[in-house]
Design a protein around this motif. Sequence first.
Motif, short mmCIF file in Angstrom:
data_model
loop_
_atom_site.label_atom_id
_atom_site.label_comp_id
_atom_site.label_asym_id
_atom_site.label_seq_id
_atom_site.Cartn_x
_atom_site.Cartn_y
_atom_site.Cartn_z
N PRO A 243 0.59 -1.04 0.02
CA PRO A 243 -0.31 -0.01 0.28
C PRO A 243 0.75 1.08 0.16
CG PRO A 243 -0.19 -1.25 2.17
CD PRO A 243 0.47 -1.95 1.61
N GLN A 244 2.49 1.04 0.68
CA GLN A 244 3.27 2.58 0.47
C GLN A 244 3.83 2.62 -0.69
OE1 GLN A 244 4.92 1.54 4.52
NE2 GLN A 244 4.41 4.13 4.54
N THR A 245 3.58 1.63 -1.72
CA THR A 245 4.23 2.19 -3.18
C THR A 245 4.42 2.88 -4.17
OG1 THR A 245 4.99 -0.84 -2.81
CG2 THR A 245 5.17 0.86 -4.96
N GLU A 246 4.51 3.79 -3.92
CA GLU A 246 4.52 4.74 -5.60
C GLU A 246 4.08 4.06 -6.96
OE1 GLU A 246 5.59 9.42 -5.13
OE2 GLU A 246 6.83 8.67 -6.75
N VAL A 247 3.25 4.24 -7.78
CA VAL A 247 2.44 3.69 -8.57
C VAL A 247 3.36 4.91 -10.11
CG1 VAL A 247 1.18 2.56 -10.77
CG2 VAL A 247 0.74 2.03 -7.89
N GLN A 248 4.15 4.44 -10.62
CA GLN A 248 4.93 4.87 -12.09
C GLN A 248 4.20 4.36 -13.66
OE1 GLN A 248 5.98 8.46 -12.97
NE2 GLN A 248 4.77 8.05 -14.84
N LEU A 249 3.12 5.08 -13.88
CA LEU A 249 2.89 4.55 -14.71
C LEU A 249 3.92 5.36 -15.91
CD1 LEU A 249 -1.41 4.71 -15.51
CD2 LEU A 249 -0.27 2.65 -14.53
N CYS A 250 4.13 4.15 -17.39
CA CYS A 250 5.06 3.90 -18.41
C CYS A 250 4.14 5.54 -18.87
CB CYS A 250 5.44 2.83 -19.06
SG CYS A 250 5.97 2.65 -20.36
N VAL A 325 16.27 10.92 -12.12
CA VAL A 325 15.34 9.65 -11.34
C VAL A 325 14.65 9.66 -12.35
CG1 VAL A 325 14.65 9.54 -8.90
CG2 VAL A 325 15.97 10.79 -8.97
N ARG A 326 13.82 10.83 -12.65
CA ARG A 326 12.68 10.73 -13.48
C ARG A 326 13.41 9.41 -14.91
NH1 ARG A 326 11.17 17.04 -15.55
NH2 ARG A 326 10.70 17.40 -13.14
N LYS A 327 14.80 9.61 -15.05
CA LYS A 327 14.92 8.64 -16.73
C LYS A 327 14.96 7.30 -16.39
CE LYS A 327 18.95 8.08 -19.71
NZ LYS A 327 20.40 8.68 -20.24
N ALA A 328 15.27 7.23 -15.02
CA ALA A 328 14.98 5.40 -14.72
C ALA A 328 13.82 4.92 -14.44
CB ALA A 328 15.54 5.83 -13.37
N ILE A 329 13.04 5.72 -14.41
CA ILE A 329 11.11 5.38 -13.66
C ILE A 329 10.18 5.71 -15.28
CG2 ILE A 329 11.82 6.01 -11.32
CD1 ILE A 329 10.14 7.78 -11.30
N TYR A 330 10.41 6.72 -15.68
CA TYR A 330 9.18 7.58 -16.15
C TYR A 330 8.86 6.44 -17.38
CZ TYR A 330 11.13 9.02 -20.67
OH TYR A 330 11.87 8.88 -21.87
N THR A 331 9.19 4.91 -17.68
CA THR A 331 9.35 4.27 -18.24
C THR A 331 9.70 2.46 -18.08
OG1 THR A 331 11.23 3.67 -19.78
CG2 THR A 331 9.85 5.87 -20.93
N THR A 332 8.84 1.80 -18.45
CA THR A 332 9.60 0.60 -18.41
C THR A 332 10.64 0.11 -19.50
OG1 THR A 332 7.87 -0.54 -19.56
CG2 THR A 332 7.23 -0.69 -17.39
N ASN A 333 11.06 1.23 -19.97
CA ASN A 333 12.27 0.30 -21.11
C ASN A 333 13.27 -0.59 -20.52
OD1 ASN A 333 11.16 2.21 -22.92
ND2 ASN A 333 13.51 3.62 -23.05
N ALA A 334 13.42 0.11 -18.60
CA ALA A 334 14.35 -1.17 -18.11
C ALA A 334 14.10 -2.94 -18.31
CB ALA A 334 14.77 -0.63 -17.02
#
Length: 401
Positions: A243-250, A325-334
Motif C-alpha cells: 500500500p505504500q508503494t508509489e506507482v508510475q505508469l509508463c 531519477v525521472r530517466k529511470a522511472i518514467y518508462t518500463t524501458n529497463a
Amino acid sequence: MTKPTFDMEEAIEALRSGKDLTGKDGILTPLIKQLTEAALGAEMTEHLSDKKPGNRRNGKSSKTVNTPSSSFELDTPRDRDGSFEPQLIKKHQTHLTDEMERKIVALFSLGTSYQDIRAHIADLYGIEVSNGTISAITDKLLPELQAWRERDLEPLYPILWLDAIHYKIKENGRYVSKAVYTILALNVEGKKELLGLYLSDSEGAHQWLSILTDLHNRGIKDILIACVDGLKGFPEAIETIYPQTEVQLCIIHQIRNYMKYVASKNQKAFMADLKCVYKAATLNAEEIALDELEAKWGDKYPVVIKSWRNKWALLSAYFKYPEYVRKAIYTTNAVEAVHRQFRKLTKTKGGFANENSLLKLLYAGILKASERWSHPIQNWNLTLSQLSIHFEGRLEDYIDL
C-alpha cells in the motif's frame, strides 16, 4: 597381444605432416586413451589390495567415451565379484570432462539452434551429438531454475519494473499464447536484479496480484517505486500487497496505446504538443501544457485527452524528482530491454514444445545478461539520496546514509 603404446616420434612426424592434434583421429587421442586406461588399471590394483583374497581381475568391458578433444573406445577393467566401482570414469559415464556440456549450455544461452549447436560440437570435438542429448544436457538447468525462482529476496527494493511478454507453447496438440511475467529490480546497491519469471495463460491484474503475493512471501516487505504499463487494475493489485508503494505508469505505453485514436495526418503535430506535457521541467509546467493540449485537440480527440486526465496522478508521479531519477522511472524501458534480449534468444523459434523448454532458455539468457549487471546504474548515489528524502524513514535500515 601387446597393446600399442603412444609413440612420440610417430606423433611428431604426424604433426609435421599436418595431422590435427585433437579430434576423432587426432594425434593425442591414443595418448588420452592410454593414460585413462592406465589410471583405471591403478584403481583396480588398489581395489583388489583392499578386498578379500578370492577376488581378482576378470577381463574388461568396452564403451565409447567422449572427451573435449576426441572420442575413443575405453577398456575398463572388471573384477570377479563385480565390486569394482571406477572413480575416474564411472560405470555409466560417457564424458571424460564436463567441458563439452558447458560449451553446449553456453551456445544454448545465446539462442543458438540445436542444429547449429550440433555443428559447433562436431567441429570443435569431432563428436556427433543428437537433439536428445542437447535437450538432456540443457534440462540440467531446470533444478537450478526452480531454486532460483524460489530463492529468498531482499526485504526492500527501491525500484521495480514489471511487464509481460508472450510466447506460443504447445498444449494438448496445439500452440497457445501464454504470458511470461518479468520482474526487474534495482536493489539498494543500485544494481539490476531479475527477481523472477512467472508463466500464465494470459496477462491480467489477477495474475499480477498472485505474483506480487509470491514476491512478498519470498521476503520483499517494501517497494518504493513500481513502474508498470497501463494494464487495467494493475495499480490496485500493487496497492493491495504494497500500500505504500508509489506507482508510475509508463509514459511510452500511454502514448502507444492512445496514438491510434489520432488521425495519421495529425499525429506529428499532436506528438509535438504532447511532448511539451511529458517533457515539461516541472509539474506546474506540465499541467499548463496539458491544458493547452486539451484546448487545441480536445474537441477532435476527447478519448485521448480524457485518458491522460483520468490517469494523471499515476502518469505524473515522476515530476517530483530531478532528471536523473525521472530517466529511470518514467518508462518500463529497463524491463523491455530484458525482453529484447529474450526475443533475440527466441527469434528462431516459432513455438515451444512445453513450458520448461521456454523457461530454461530464458533462464540461460538471464544468466548471460546478468553478467553485465555488476555495477550500479548511473547517478545511483544521488538517486538514493533523493529517494531517502521522498520516502523518509523507509531506507535507513537498509543503507548507510
